[in-house]
Scaffold this motif. Structure first.
Motif, mmCIF file in Angstrom:
data_model
loop_
_atom_site.group_PDB
_atom_site.id
_atom_site.type_symbol
_atom_site.label_atom_id
_atom_site.label_comp_id
_atom_site.label_asym_id
_atom_site.label_seq_id
_atom_site.Cartn_x
_atom_site.Cartn_y
_atom_site.Cartn_z
ATOM 1 N N GLU A 17 0.825 -1.222 0.000
ATOM 2 C CA GLU A 17 0.000 0.000 0.000
ATOM 3 C C GLU A 17 0.856 1.269 0.000
ATOM 4 N N ASP A 18 2.141 1.127 0.347
ATOM 5 C CA ASP A 18 3.026 2.299 0.346
ATOM 6 C C ASP A 18 3.524 2.618 -1.066
ATOM 7 N N ILE A 19 3.108 1.806 -2.032
ATOM 8 C CA ILE A 19 3.601 1.981 -3.394
ATOM 9 C C ILE A 19 2.440 2.391 -4.289
ATOM 10 N N GLY A 20 2.562 3.569 -4.903
ATOM 11 C CA GLY A 20 1.474 4.085 -5.730
ATOM 12 C C GLY A 20 1.549 3.557 -7.146
ATOM 13 N N GLY A 21 0.409 3.124 -7.690
ATOM 14 C CA GLY A 21 0.379 2.628 -9.066
ATOM 15 C C GLY A 21 1.100 1.291 -9.166
ATOM 16 N N PRO A 60 15.540 5.795 -12.996
ATOM 17 C CA PRO A 60 15.716 5.928 -11.544
ATOM 18 C C PRO A 60 14.456 6.448 -10.860
ATOM 19 N N GLY A 61 14.296 6.090 -9.594
ATOM 20 C CA GLY A 61 13.232 6.656 -8.762
ATOM 21 C C GLY A 61 11.832 6.194 -9.102
ATOM 22 N N THR A 62 11.688 5.036 -9.768
ATOM 23 C CA THR A 62 10.358 4.583 -10.179
ATOM 24 C C THR A 62 9.821 3.444 -9.309
ATOM 25 N N GLY A 63 10.460 3.192 -8.173
ATOM 26 C CA GLY A 63 9.898 2.240 -7.220
ATOM 27 C C GLY A 63 10.438 0.817 -7.307
ATOM 28 N N LYS A 64 11.552 0.611 -8.017
ATOM 29 C CA LYS A 64 12.097 -0.742 -8.162
ATOM 30 C C LYS A 64 12.569 -1.291 -6.808
ATOM 31 N N THR A 65 13.375 -0.481 -6.111
ATOM 32 C CA THR A 65 13.867 -0.909 -4.798
ATOM 33 C C THR A 65 12.704 -1.062 -3.822
ATOM 34 N N LEU A 66 11.801 -0.115 -3.888
ATOM 35 C CA LEU A 66 10.640 -0.114 -2.998
ATOM 36 C C LEU A 66 9.834 -1.410 -3.132
ATOM 37 N N LEU A 67 9.563 -1.826 -4.350
ATOM 38 C CA LEU A 67 8.755 -3.027 -4.563
ATOM 39 C C LEU A 67 9.521 -4.290 -4.142
ATOM 40 N N ILE A 116 20.371 -6.684 -6.508
ATOM 41 C CA ILE A 116 21.560 -6.073 -7.115
ATOM 42 C C ILE A 116 21.126 -4.864 -7.930
ATOM 43 N N ASP A 117 21.431 -3.686 -7.408
ATOM 44 C CA ASP A 117 21.067 -2.452 -8.108
ATOM 45 C C ASP A 117 22.170 -2.139 -9.125
ATOM 46 N N GLU A 118 21.823 -1.465 -10.196
ATOM 47 C CA GLU A 118 22.784 -1.106 -11.257
ATOM 48 C C GLU A 118 23.585 -2.317 -11.730
ATOM 49 N N ILE A 200 0.014 8.986 -1.234
ATOM 50 C CA ILE A 200 0.782 8.212 -0.246
ATOM 51 C C ILE A 200 1.710 9.128 0.552
ATOM 52 N N HIS A 201 2.402 10.008 -0.149
ATOM 53 C CA HIS A 201 3.395 10.842 0.549
ATOM 54 C C HIS A 201 2.783 12.022 1.305
ATOM 55 N N THR A 202 1.478 12.308 1.068
ATOM 56 C CA THR A 202 0.853 13.397 1.834
ATOM 57 C C THR A 202 -0.101 12.862 2.905
ATOM 58 N N ASN A 224 9.445 11.444 -11.546
ATOM 59 C CA ASN A 224 9.413 10.094 -10.980
ATOM 60 C C ASN A 224 8.917 10.129 -9.536
ATOM 61 N N GLY A 225 8.739 8.957 -8.948
ATOM 62 C CA GLY A 225 8.209 8.847 -7.591
ATOM 63 C C GLY A 225 9.087 9.557 -6.575
ATOM 64 N N SER A 226 10.375 9.466 -6.795
ATOM 65 C CA SER A 226 11.322 10.068 -5.882
ATOM 66 C C SER A 226 11.197 11.600 -5.897
ATOM 67 N N GLU A 227 10.987 12.175 -7.076
ATOM 68 C CA GLU A 227 10.797 13.625 -7.186
ATOM 69 C C GLU A 227 9.457 14.060 -6.594
ATOM 70 N N LEU A 228 8.436 13.221 -6.770
ATOM 71 C CA LEU A 228 7.121 13.554 -6.200
ATOM 72 C C LEU A 228 7.192 13.571 -4.676
ATOM 73 N N MET A 229 7.961 12.615 -4.134
ATOM 74 C CA MET A 229 8.151 12.617 -2.689
ATOM 75 C C MET A 229 8.883 13.899 -2.262
ATOM 76 N N ALA A 230 9.899 14.277 -3.023
ATOM 77 C CA ALA A 230 10.661 15.497 -2.704
ATOM 78 C C ALA A 230 9.753 16.735 -2.725
HETATM 79 P P1 ATP Z 1 17.072 3.644 -8.569
HETATM 80 O O1 ATP Z 1 17.196 3.123 -9.956
HETATM 81 O O2 ATP Z 1 17.578 5.043 -8.422
HETATM 82 O O3 ATP Z 1 17.564 2.712 -7.503
HETATM 83 P P2 ATP Z 1 14.368 2.915 -7.845
HETATM 84 O O4 ATP Z 1 13.441 2.660 -8.961
HETATM 85 O O5 ATP Z 1 14.889 1.748 -7.106
HETATM 86 O O6 ATP Z 1 15.497 3.877 -8.342
HETATM 87 P P3 ATP Z 1 13.163 3.614 -5.368
HETATM 88 O O7 ATP Z 1 14.383 3.570 -4.495
HETATM 89 O O8 ATP Z 1 12.247 2.488 -5.281
HETATM 90 O O9 ATP Z 1 13.600 3.890 -6.846
HETATM 91 O O10 ATP Z 1 12.363 4.965 -5.081
HETATM 92 C C1 ATP Z 1 12.959 6.058 -4.422
HETATM 93 C C2 ATP Z 1 11.953 6.719 -3.509
HETATM 94 O O11 ATP Z 1 10.951 7.357 -4.320
HETATM 95 C C3 ATP Z 1 11.205 5.749 -2.639
HETATM 96 O O12 ATP Z 1 11.822 5.558 -1.406
HETATM 97 C C4 ATP Z 1 9.839 6.410 -2.495
HETATM 98 O O13 ATP Z 1 9.845 7.333 -1.445
HETATM 99 C C5 ATP Z 1 9.661 7.157 -3.783
HETATM 100 N N1 ATP Z 1 8.868 6.387 -4.763
HETATM 101 C C6 ATP Z 1 9.271 5.935 -5.964
HETATM 102 N N2 ATP Z 1 8.289 5.295 -6.610
HETATM 103 C C7 ATP Z 1 7.229 5.306 -5.783
HETATM 104 C C8 ATP Z 1 5.894 4.789 -5.865
HETATM 105 N N3 ATP Z 1 5.455 4.128 -6.947
HETATM 106 N N4 ATP Z 1 5.067 4.998 -4.812
HETATM 107 C C9 ATP Z 1 5.485 5.673 -3.728
HETATM 108 N N5 ATP Z 1 6.723 6.178 -3.586
HETATM 109 C C10 ATP Z 1 7.587 6.006 -4.589
#
Ligand code: ATP
Length: 272
Positions: A17-21, A60-67, A116-118, A200-202, A224-230
């Motif tokens: 639920e912490d992951i949007g979309g 980057p920042g599209t939620g890969k690590t998060l998921l 394994i990132d990158e 989610i972030h608000t 990206n998600g990371s910028e939206l959080m910022a």
């Molecule tokens: P990288 O390639 O830089 O490792 P990544 O795809 O793994 O990027 P994440 O580390 O998952 O990116 O996302 C970075 C941050 O952005 C997360 O900690 C989260 O706060 C926010 N974020 C990104 N995508 C989402 C999402 N779909 N829903 C909610 N938050 C998100």
């Protein structure tokens, strides 16, 4: 730990639920990683092997690590994260040793998910010109990774997820059947995805009635998600700076501008 920049975390506190979309991506990753960990007998009964490695591809920042973390949470698995470039060492044989240690650690902490990132940093296909000594070491590290992948049992309780934003330069050897044979794409969020990420972030923020997440989602195309959080954090900071407890639509307008500027400058924006 032996690997610099390696993180080990048991069942990280990230929920789906912490992951949007990313609805489709959630289904695919859960099927490829979570299901075989939680219900291996299903695969056995049907007589198929669960996928071995899953590759997450996207900017980057599209939620890969998060998921990947959410899957670790759901399966109560250790989440072991390494960055490809950190595995590539200056000294001959070091990178291969680190890869061996990484898999040994995962077996020890099982159930475990290796992230394994990158991965392109160790698994990029180079032009066939003469390799430098550094390239040889990268190659050795890749060979060790391939051998670890080939050696482990898909029915076991260690799973491997890798991420890249450079699918185009990835060594084809990594993509062969029995290696990273599942690819899941992570695109930038669309307008509805952005609205859900903003929600989610608000969630815990005090927003006043002038704030429309729909409107912010419209004005943040290509983010990206990371910028939206910022943006959410920056809007909150604007309220703090003004000594207010509620965040206004104008705080968000300024935050969007600041994050767009920061994107180019790569510095924390300082208000005037
Ligand atoms: P990288 O390639 O830089 O490792 P990544 O795809 O793994 O990027 P994440 O580390 O998952 O990116 O996302 C970075 C941050 O952005 C997360 O900690 C989260 O706060 C926010 N974020 C990104 N995508 C989402 C999402 N779909 N829903 C909610 N938050 C998100």
């Amino acid at each position: 730990t032996m690997i610099s920049g390696m993180e080990v975390e048991r069942a990280p506190e990230v929920n789906y639920e912490d992951i949007g979309g990313l609805d489709r991506q959630k289904i695919l990753l859960r099927e490829a990683v979570e299901l075989p960990l939680l219900k291996p007998e299903l695969f056995e009964k049907v007589g198929i092997e669960p996928p071995k490695g899953v590759l997450l591809v996207g900017p980057p920042g599209t939620g890969k690590t998060l998921l990947a973390k959410a899957v670790s949470h759901e399966t109560n698995a250790a989440f072991i994260r390494v960055v490809g470039s950190e595995l590539v060492q200056k000294y001959i044989g070091e990178g291969a040793r680190l890869v061996r240690e990484l898999f040994a650690l995962a077996r020890e902490k099982a159930p475990a998910i290796i992230f394994i990132d990158e991965i392109d940093a160790i698994g990029s296909s180079r032009s066939n010109e003469a390799y430098s000594a550094g390239d040889h070491e990268v190659n050795r590290t890749l060979m060790q990774l391939l051998s670890e992948l080939d050696g482990f049992n898909t029915r076991g309780n260690v799973k491997i997820i890798a991420a890249t934003n450079r699918m185009d330069i990835l060594d084809q050897a990594l993509l062969r059947p029995g290696r990273f044979d599942r690819i899941i794409e992570f695109p930038l969020p669309d307008e509805e995805g952005r609205r859900m990420i903003l929600a989610i972030h608000t969630k815990k923020m005090h927003l006043n009635r002038t704030v429309s997440l729909e409107k912010i989602a419209k004005e943040t195309e290509n983010m990206n998600g990371s910028e939206l959080m910022a943006i959410c954090v920056e809007a909150g900071m604007n309220a703090v700076r003004a000594g207010r407890t509620k965040i206004s639509g104008e705080d968000f307008v300024q935050a969007i501008t600041a994050v767009k500027q920061g994107r180019n400058a790569k510095l924390t924006p300082i208000p005037d």
